[in-house]
Every structure is written in structure tokens, then in C-alpha cells.
Design a protein around this motif. Structure first.
Motif, PDB file in Angstrom:
ATOM      1  N   MET A   1       0.835  -1.204   0.000  1.00 44.96           N
ATOM      2  CA  MET A   1       0.000   0.000   0.000  1.00 44.96           C
ATOM      3  C   MET A   1       0.872   1.257   0.000  1.00 44.96           C
ATOM      4  SD  MET A   1      -3.257   0.072  -0.093  1.00 44.96           S
ATOM      5  CE  MET A   1      -4.400  -0.838   0.903  1.00 44.96           C
ATOM      6  N   LEU A   2       0.462   2.241  -0.811  1.00 46.25           N
ATOM      7  CA  LEU A   2       1.098   3.562  -0.751  1.00 46.25           C
ATOM      8  C   LEU A   2       0.033   4.563  -0.306  1.00 46.25           C
ATOM      9  CD1 LEU A   2       3.201   3.759  -4.051  1.00 46.25           C
ATOM     10  CD2 LEU A   2       4.062   3.548  -1.706  1.00 46.25           C
ATOM     11  N   TYR A   3       0.464   5.781   0.038  1.00 44.15           N
ATOM     12  CA  TYR A   3      -0.490   6.809   0.452  1.00 44.15           C
ATOM     13  C   TYR A   3      -0.307   8.058  -0.400  1.00 44.15           C
ATOM     14  CZ  TYR A   3      -1.608   3.819   4.311  1.00 44.15           C
ATOM     15  OH  TYR A   3      -2.030   2.750   5.045  1.00 44.15           O
ATOM     16  N   SER A   4      -1.422   8.496  -0.994  1.00 44.49           N
ATOM     17  CA  SER A   4      -1.428   9.771  -1.700  1.00 44.49           C
ATOM     18  C   SER A   4      -1.700  10.859  -0.667  1.00 44.49           C
ATOM     19  CB  SER A   4      -2.528   9.759  -2.764  1.00 44.49           C
ATOM     20  OG  SER A   4      -2.873  11.086  -3.108  1.00 44.49           O
ATOM     21  N   VAL A   5      -0.792  11.835  -0.598  1.00 42.52           N
ATOM     22  CA  VAL A   5      -0.973  12.977   0.305  1.00 42.52           C
ATOM     23  C   VAL A   5      -1.031  14.229  -0.561  1.00 42.52           C
ATOM     24  CG1 VAL A   5      -0.123  14.196   2.337  1.00 42.52           C
ATOM     25  CG2 VAL A   5       0.441  11.792   2.015  1.00 42.52           C
ATOM     26  N   ARG A   6      -2.111  14.998  -0.394  1.00 43.60           N
ATOM     27  CA  ARG A   6      -2.287  16.196  -1.212  1.00 43.60           C
ATOM     28  C   ARG A   6      -2.634  17.380  -0.314  1.00 43.60           C
ATOM     29  NH1 ARG A   6      -5.631  12.377  -3.446  1.00 43.60           N
ATOM     30  NH2 ARG A   6      -7.597  13.468  -3.220  1.00 43.60           N
ATOM     31  N   MET A   7      -2.066  18.520  -0.652  1.00 47.85           N
ATOM     32  CA  MET A   7      -2.357  19.737   0.114  1.00 47.85           C
ATOM     33  C   MET A   7      -2.695  20.860  -0.853  1.00 47.85           C
ATOM     34  SD  MET A   7      -0.985  22.915   0.937  1.00 47.85           S
ATOM     35  CE  MET A   7       0.796  22.889   0.732  1.00 47.85           C
ATOM     36  N   ARG A   8      -3.702  21.656  -0.503  1.00 48.34           N
ATOM     37  CA  ARG A   8      -3.928  22.921  -1.216  1.00 48.34           C
ATOM     38  C   ARG A   8      -4.334  23.966  -0.199  1.00 48.34           C
ATOM     39  NH1 ARG A   8      -9.719  23.397  -2.543  1.00 48.34           N
ATOM     40  NH2 ARG A   8     -10.717  21.384  -2.156  1.00 48.34           N
ATOM     41  N   ALA A   9      -3.773  25.164  -0.354  1.00 44.91           N
ATOM     42  CA  ALA A   9      -4.016  26.227   0.607  1.00 44.91           C
ATOM     43  C   ALA A   9      -4.410  27.501  -0.120  1.00 44.91           C
ATOM     44  CB  ALA A   9      -2.746  26.475   1.429  1.00 44.91           C
ATOM     45  N   ALA A  10      -5.297  28.262   0.501  1.00 41.51           N
ATOM     46  CA  ALA A  10      -5.776  29.515  -0.095  1.00 41.51           C
ATOM     47  C   ALA A  10      -5.914  30.587   0.988  1.00 41.51           C
ATOM     48  CB  ALA A  10      -7.114  29.289  -0.790  1.00 41.51           C
ATOM     49  N   GLU A  11      -6.021  31.832   0.521  1.00 41.20           N
ATOM     50  CA  GLU A  11      -6.202  32.961   1.430  1.00 41.20           C
ATOM     51  C   GLU A  11      -7.464  33.730   1.029  1.00 41.20           C
ATOM     52  OE1 GLU A  11      -2.883  35.679   1.463  1.00 41.20           O
ATOM     53  OE2 GLU A  11      -3.858  37.050   2.849  1.00 41.20           O
ATOM     54  N   GLY A  12      -8.266  34.083   2.013  1.00 43.43           N
ATOM     55  CA  GLY A  12      -9.525  34.783   1.718  1.00 43.43           C
ATOM     56  C   GLY A  12     -10.636  33.777   1.479  1.00 43.43           C
ATOM     57  N   GLY A  13     -10.559  32.636   2.153  1.00 43.39           N
ATOM     58  CA  GLY A  13     -11.550  31.564   1.961  1.00 43.39           C
ATOM     59  C   GLY A  13     -10.983  30.453   1.099  1.00 43.39           C
ATOM     60  N   SER A  14     -11.764  29.403   0.950  1.00 45.39           N
ATOM     61  CA  SER A  14     -11.324  28.245   0.170  1.00 45.39           C
ATOM     62  C   SER A  14     -11.225  28.608  -1.314  1.00 45.39           C
ATOM     63  CB  SER A  14     -12.325  27.097   0.338  1.00 45.39           C
ATOM     64  OG  SER A  14     -13.543  27.449  -0.296  1.00 45.39           O
ATOM     65  N   HIS A  15     -10.610  27.725  -2.088  1.00 45.46           N
ATOM     66  CA  HIS A  15     -10.551  27.914  -3.540  1.00 45.46           C
ATOM     67  C   HIS A  15     -11.968  28.021  -4.106  1.00 45.46           C
ATOM     68  CE1 HIS A  15      -6.675  25.916  -2.601  1.00 45.46           C
ATOM     69  NE2 HIS A  15      -6.210  26.704  -3.544  1.00 45.46           N
ATOM     70  N   GLU A  16     -12.853  27.151  -3.606  1.00 48.85           N
ATOM     71  CA  GLU A  16     -14.232  27.108  -4.106  1.00 48.85           C
ATOM     72  C   GLU A  16     -14.961  28.425  -3.839  1.00 48.85           C
ATOM     73  OE1 GLU A  16     -12.743  24.779  -2.342  1.00 48.85           O
ATOM     74  OE2 GLU A  16     -12.850  22.942  -3.545  1.00 48.85           O
ATOM     75  N   GLN A  17     -14.601  29.081  -2.728  1.00 48.48           N
ATOM     76  CA  GLN A  17     -15.242  30.350  -2.383  1.00 48.48           C
ATOM     77  C   GLN A  17     -14.563  31.537  -3.063  1.00 48.48           C
ATOM     78  OE1 GLN A  17     -14.599  29.866   1.817  1.00 48.48           O
ATOM     79  NE2 GLN A  17     -16.741  29.406   2.249  1.00 48.48           N
ATOM     80  N   GLY A  18     -13.554  31.252  -3.887  1.00 54.72           N
ATOM     81  CA  GLY A  18     -12.883  32.340  -4.599  1.00 54.72           C
ATOM     82  C   GLY A  18     -11.632  32.860  -3.914  1.00 54.72           C
ATOM     83  N   GLY A  19     -11.147  32.123  -2.896  1.00 52.39           N
ATOM     84  CA  GLY A  19      -9.911  32.518  -2.225  1.00 52.39           C
ATOM     85  C   GLY A  19      -8.720  32.469  -3.175  1.00 52.39           C
ATOM     86  N   LYS A  20      -7.656  33.196  -2.823  1.00 50.12           N
ATOM     87  CA  LYS A  20      -6.440  33.225  -3.656  1.00 50.12           C
ATOM     88  C   LYS A  20      -5.614  31.964  -3.398  1.00 50.12           C
ATOM     89  CE  LYS A  20      -2.040  35.722  -3.888  1.00 50.12           C
ATOM     90  NZ  LYS A  20      -1.167  36.678  -3.185  1.00 50.12           N
ATOM     91  N   HIS A  21      -5.190  31.279  -4.468  1.00 45.00           N
ATOM     92  CA  HIS A  21      -4.374  30.083  -4.310  1.00 45.00           C
ATOM     93  C   HIS A  21      -3.008  30.467  -3.738  1.00 45.00           C
ATOM     94  CE1 HIS A  21      -2.676  26.163  -4.920  1.00 45.00           C
ATOM     95  NE2 HIS A  21      -1.713  26.649  -5.678  1.00 45.00           N
ATOM     96  N   ILE A  22      -2.616  29.798  -2.654  1.00 43.75           N
ATOM     97  CA  ILE A  22      -1.325  30.089  -2.027  1.00 43.75           C
ATOM     98  C   ILE A  22      -0.302  28.998  -2.335  1.00 43.75           C
ATOM     99  CG2 ILE A  22      -0.125  30.398   0.195  1.00 43.75           C
ATOM    100  CD1 ILE A  22      -1.873  32.765  -0.491  1.00 43.75           C
TER     101      ILE A  22
END
Ligand code: WAQ
Ligand code: MG
Ligand code: MG
Ligand code: MG
Length: 255
Positions: A1-22
Motif C-alpha cells: 500500500m502507498l499513500y497519496s498525500v495532497r495539500m492545497r491552501a488559499a487565502e480569503g476563503g477556500s478555492h471554491e469560495q474564490g480565495g487566492k491560491h497560495i
């Protein structure tokens, strides 16, 4: 087994809410590296030069070894360029030499230079016409579930060539998976990190870096994937986002 680890960070709310991708990151690792990897990704999201994240999504998923594909790591070549104009001219020539039409190469470079804000993913562009193909306008295609097979050997291989920074380390892995996709002609990329001015063109069998591809201080970066006409876009997106791929690092004879 392997593990996929993913991270995404934004400022001013989530990406979905229109936050800026950090910041974003993806790895495919053994269970015993999970805690360290997750911590490193959090630190990276919290201490990024693009801003101060107030939304961080960290996802961990087990991946069966049976579903993992393998592909070779692209060899790296560096081209010294004096300024972004010269870099973009050389990058354009490299794209055209790889089979991207002159119109599409120009249009693809335009896609990146004309972005009002950075996406968190890549744009798919027709390698003949230069038209945008993916429906993910403000998001783009996020390549995920890839890593090198042997991290220590990879770092050593890079170091022997004088490549020590994490931008290169991650970009070569991503580009190697991208170029393994069927229908892919080439990739163009420059960073959205304001201090990082180098970028690259990946073609089948070569990763070519250009030392200046973006003006220092600019926060606009991104990726364009040039795709052969007639390619099934949904299968391509599924491969890029979901298929686990391990990158095989070249082993030098006699070492
Ligand atoms: N999938 C698709 N697009 C991505 C991904 C991904 N996993 N990660 C980043 N992007 C897109 C997204 O639009 C970002 O805004 C943009 O690329 C830049 O991401 O040889 O550091 O992580 O010296 O800032 C290239 C040169 C460095 C390295 C690229 O990109 C070298 C870099 P960044
Ligand atoms: Mg990133
Ligand atoms: Mg990155
Ligand atoms: Mg970045």
C-alpha cells in the motif's frame, strides 16, 4: 500500500469560495513517512511567500500498489536566459521543435502571460489550434498521485547536476508524469512564487529549464499542457488527476 498525500491552501476563503491560491503539493509515499510529510506540507502552506493561508485542505488516501504505473524520469537541461523576453522566445522555439504549432505555442504563452490571477491547476490547450480544451476555467487540471520511486536516489541524482531546490525537485516529477500521458505533446510552466523566475518546457524525453521566464516579483504563474488534436479530454484528465504514477530515477553505471 502507498499513500497519496495532497495539500492545497488559499487565502480569503477556500478555492471554491474564490480565495487566492497560495500553495499546493502532492506526494505518493510509504505509511511510515505520513506524519513527517503531512507536517511539512502544513508548514509550507503556513509560511508561503504568496501570502497567509486561512484555508488548508490536506487529504490522505491509501492507494493499492496494483494500480500504480511507472515511467522514466525526464533528463534535465538548463538554458541560461538573460531576461523573461529571451526566456519566452527560447521556450517558444522549444515548443515548436517538439511539434506544437507556432500559433499554439504563441497562444499558450499568451494564456500564462494574460492570466489575471494564478489558477491552482493547469490549462489544456490544443497543440495545433492553441484553443483551451478543458472546462475547468478558474481551477485548471491539478496533476496528482505521483512521486519518485526512490527519494534518496532522486535527490542524489539532482545534486550531482547541481540542482538542489524543491521547485526543480517537484517540477521534474510532475512533468515526467504529464509527459507519460497519451496525447500529450509538451508542457510549459513558470512558478507563481514571486521570487522564483525560472521555468521550463517539457517535451517527450526532455525537461528544458530556462533561468529567466518570468519577471521577479510577479505572482502570476501557471502551466499549459499542449494536447494532440483528437485526444479524449476526459480520459486525459482522469489520468493526470487520478492515476498513481511512480517516476523511475536513472541509475548511473558504476555507482
Ligand atoms: N497540477 C497542475 N498544475 C499545477 C500543479 C499541479 N499539481 N501544481 C502547480 N500547478 C500550476 C498552478 O497553476 C500554479 O499556479 C503554477 O503551476 C505554478 O506552481 O526547473 O514552482 O508550484 O527551476 O509555483 C518550475 C521551474 C517551477 C523549476 C514551477 O510551480 C526549475 C513551480 P508552482
Ligand atoms: Mg506549489
Ligand atoms: Mg508546486
Ligand atoms: Mg507556487
Amino acid at each position: 500500500m502507498l499513500y497519496s498525500v495532497r495539500m492545497r491552501a488559499a487565502e480569503g476563503g477556500s478555492h471554491e469560495q474564490g480565495g487566492k491560491h497560495i500553495s499546493g503539493a502532492e506526494k505518493l509515499i510509504q505509511r511510515d513517512s505520513l506524519t513527517e510529510t503531512a507536517t511539512n506540507m502544513l508548514v509550507r502552506a503556513l509560511e508561503h511567500s504568496r501570502g497567509s493561508a486561512d484555508f488548508i485542505n490536506l487529504t490522505v488516501e491509501a492507494v493499492s500498489l496494483h494500480s500504480v504505473q511507472r515511467t522514466k524520469c525526464l533528463p534535465i537541461r538548463s538554458v541560461y536566459t538573460e531576461n523573461p523576453d529571451e526566456g519566452r522566445k527560447r521556450a517558444c522555439e522549444t515548443l515548436i521543435a517538439s511539434g506544437v504549432s507556432p500559433e499554439a505555442a504563441k497562444a499558450g504563452i499568451g494564456c500564462l502571460t494574460d492570466l489575471p490571477v494564478s489558477l491552482r491547476g493547469a490549462m489544456l490547450v490544443d497543440a495545433q489550434t492553441g484553443k483551451r480544451l478543458d472546462p475547468l476555467l478558474l481551477r485548471g487540471v491539478r496533476v496528482s498521485r505521483m512521486d519518485v520511486e526512490n527519494e534518496a536516489a532522486y535527490k542524489k541524482w539532482l545534486q550531482q547536476q547541481g540542482y538542489c531546490n524543491i521547485h526543480i525537485r517537484e517540477a521534474v516529477v510532475l512533468a515526467s508524469k504529464v509527459m507519460a500521458a497519451s496525447g500529450m505533446v509538451a508542457e510549459l510552466c513558470w512558478s507563481d512564487d514571486p521570487e522564483y523566475t525560472a521555468g521550463y518546457v517539457a517535451t517527450s524525453g526532455q525537461y528544458t529549464r530556462f533561468t529567466q521566464l518570468k519577471p521577479a516579483g510577479s505572482e502570476i504563474g501557471g502551466r499549459v499542457f499542449f494536447v494532440k488534436a483528437g485526444t479524449d479530454i476526459n480520459s486525459l484528465i482522469t489520468f493526470l488527476e487520478n492515476t498513481p504514477v511512480l517516476i523511475e530515477v536513472p541509475v548511473k553505471e558504476g555507482h
